[in-house]
Enzyme design. Structure first.
Site, PDB file in Angstrom:
ATOM      1  CD  GLU A 328      39.767  53.765  34.089  1.00  0.00           C
ATOM      2  OE1 GLU A 328      40.815  53.382  33.542  1.00  0.00           O
ATOM      3  OE2 GLU A 328      39.230  53.134  35.024  1.00  0.00           O
ATOM      4  CB  CYS A 329      33.133  53.969  32.880  1.00  0.00           C
ATOM      5  SG  CYS A 329      31.541  53.242  32.426  1.00  0.00           S
ATOM      6  N   GLY A 330      32.063  56.048  34.422  1.00  0.00           N
ATOM      7  CA  GLY A 330      31.316  56.994  35.236  1.00  0.00           C
ATOM      8  C   GLY A 330      32.093  58.252  35.531  1.00  0.00           C
ATOM      9  CB  THR A 428      38.511  55.907  28.264  1.00  0.00           C
ATOM     10  OG1 THR A 428      38.652  55.360  29.592  1.00  0.00           O
ATOM     11  CG2 THR A 428      39.820  56.539  27.840  1.00  0.00           C
TER      12      THR A 428
END
Length: 438
Positions: A328-330, A428
């Site tokens: 997720e993200c990072g 994501t």
């Protein structure tokens, strides 16, 4: 059956001092022998760790845009056994999105209304006196149905300033629960996503103890306790999110720490096991894990260290040959081919996805997201609608893989940040909060 009595600490805007008031209040009440349950209204994933450090009890997010009634009730039920609830709002009291989500627009006022918690409004009275009462009265009357406990006046310059400001509050009929003198040292360190993480604070325990002593000296704690109230108890923890696997290797360190507490609690309550490991310490995910999960965080601050973490990267790639990996993200960025830091240096990442991201030219990405999965991801099948939140400053340089989902903002506009899928690997940019209608 009802929840323990509670309050929601809010303000007209960010930057008024509500987080330091929140932490000081949590610790002061705990020092008085109360079992205090903290909550955070909205999608902030940094504040709950500070709340836990102050109260000694896990804090959870409540989000009226992303969560349906069953999930909100299940999270509220985590307060069982507490003597008092103290929740912290996000942004300004009535700030939310334009179009409602599962239960509303995502404002702190909606959380307070649903839970029956009176609002304590923290006002920065710097540069004004009686006029502060007009602001407070406007917030009190904007929604007359909202329970209102009173105000805490922050950054008061002198006894005369306090006297004049109190006169205005008395005229408006607003209880003053405390008056905090102006002090420049009562702030938490910040960076571009807001507060630094709790694990990064150089002396968090000392800071929280100082906030508590300051609150105890200048706030009427007994009046605050008396003002607390609550609504009905929600359903059981069975409504918490289901785990995406039985044994989950979870990255946990200063680069990967943004996971919503209600997700981890739901996984634990369902019998799943999370096995933490630190990519920054070059630790490998558990060999027998069913799933490797890389949360968001600050990989851009540690890109060189991550690129050199050969044991972590080798074992992560080996796991991905046969079993799922999700970021997720990072965490998503770390799964890509490369990450370009703010100085323009490109760092080699895991290479499990083709994603290349850059911080050289900052691009602000903020807001709720609704995702419709095009293919399966861990815990969810294709066609499932998910709700989450995105907050980062990176931009996409390359994204050659198949999209994971169609992703929409809170107003229904479709965006380009679709996430990716390659083999057993998914990622994501949004942080998962809940399945839609959960």
């Amino acid at each position: 059956m009802t929840n323990p009595p509670g309050l929601l600490i809010s303000a007209p805007s960010s930057g008024t001092g509500k987080t330091t008031v929140m932490l000081g209040l949590l610790r002061a009440l705990a020092e008085d022998g109360l079992t205090v349950q903290p909550f955070k209204s909205g999608p902030d994933y940094i504040d709950p760790a500070f709340h836990r450090a102050a109260a000694g009890r896990a804090s959870f997010n409540l989000d009226s845009w992303a969560m349906g009634a069953p999930l909100l009730g299940a999270i509220a039920a985590q307060a069982k056994g507490a003597d008092i609830v103290v929740a912290e709002g996000s942004m300004g009291l009535f700030d939310g999105v334009a179009k409602p989500g599962e239960q509303g627009h995502g404002s702190s006022a909606e959380t307070a209304l649903r839970m029956g918690w009176p609002v304590v409004l923290v006002l920065d009275v710097g540069g004004q006196a009686q006029s502060a009462a007009a602001t407070a009265l406007g917030f009190r009357m904007y929604n007359p149905d909202l329970p209102f406990a009173g105000v805490i006046l922050n950054r008061c310059a002198s006894p005369r300033h306090e006297r004049l400001t109190r006169l205005g509050m008395e005229r408006a009929g607003l209880p003053v629960l405390g008056v905090l003198p102006r002090r420049g040292d009562l702030t938490l360190p910040e960076r571009h996503l807001g507060l630094i993480q709790a694990v990064e604070h150089p002396d968090l325990e000392s800071a929280i103890a100082g906030y508590a002593a300051f609150l105890r000296e200048h706030v009427d704690l007994e009046a605050i306790k008396r003002a607390a109230s609550s609504g009905p108890m929600g359903p059981s923890s069975a409504a918490l999110p289901r785990p995406p696997a039985q044994r989950i290797a979870l990255a946990r360190d200063a680069a990967f720490s943004f996971t919503y507490p209600h997700l981890l609690e739901g996984w634990r309550a369902a019998g799943a096991e999370t096995v933490p490991f630190s990519p920054l310490a070059d630790e490998a995910p558990a060999r027998d894990a069913d799933l490797v999960w890389l949360p968001g965080g600050y990989p851009e601050l540690h890109a060189g260290t991550l690129a050199a973490a050969e044991r972590f990267l080798t074992c992560l790639r080996k796991h991905a040959e046969t079993r799922p990996v999700h970021g997720e993200c990072g965490g998503y960025m770390a799964l890509g081919e490369g990450l370009i830091d703010k100085d323009g240096t490109r760092h080699r990442m895991a290479g499990l996805l083709g994603l290349v991201t850059s911080y050289e030219k900052r691009k602000f990405n903020l807001g709720y997201r609704r995702a419709e999965l095009l293919v399966d991801m861990p815990g969810f099948s294709a066609g499932t609608a998910l709700r989450g939140h995105e907050f980062h400053y990176s931009s996409i340089v390359e994204q050659p893989d198949a999209p994971l989902a169609r992703v929409f903002d809170a107003e229904g506009a479709e965006g380009p940040q679709t996430g990716s899928r390659r083999g057993h690997v998914t990622g994501t940019f949004f942080h998962l909060i809940a399945e839609a209608s959960a």
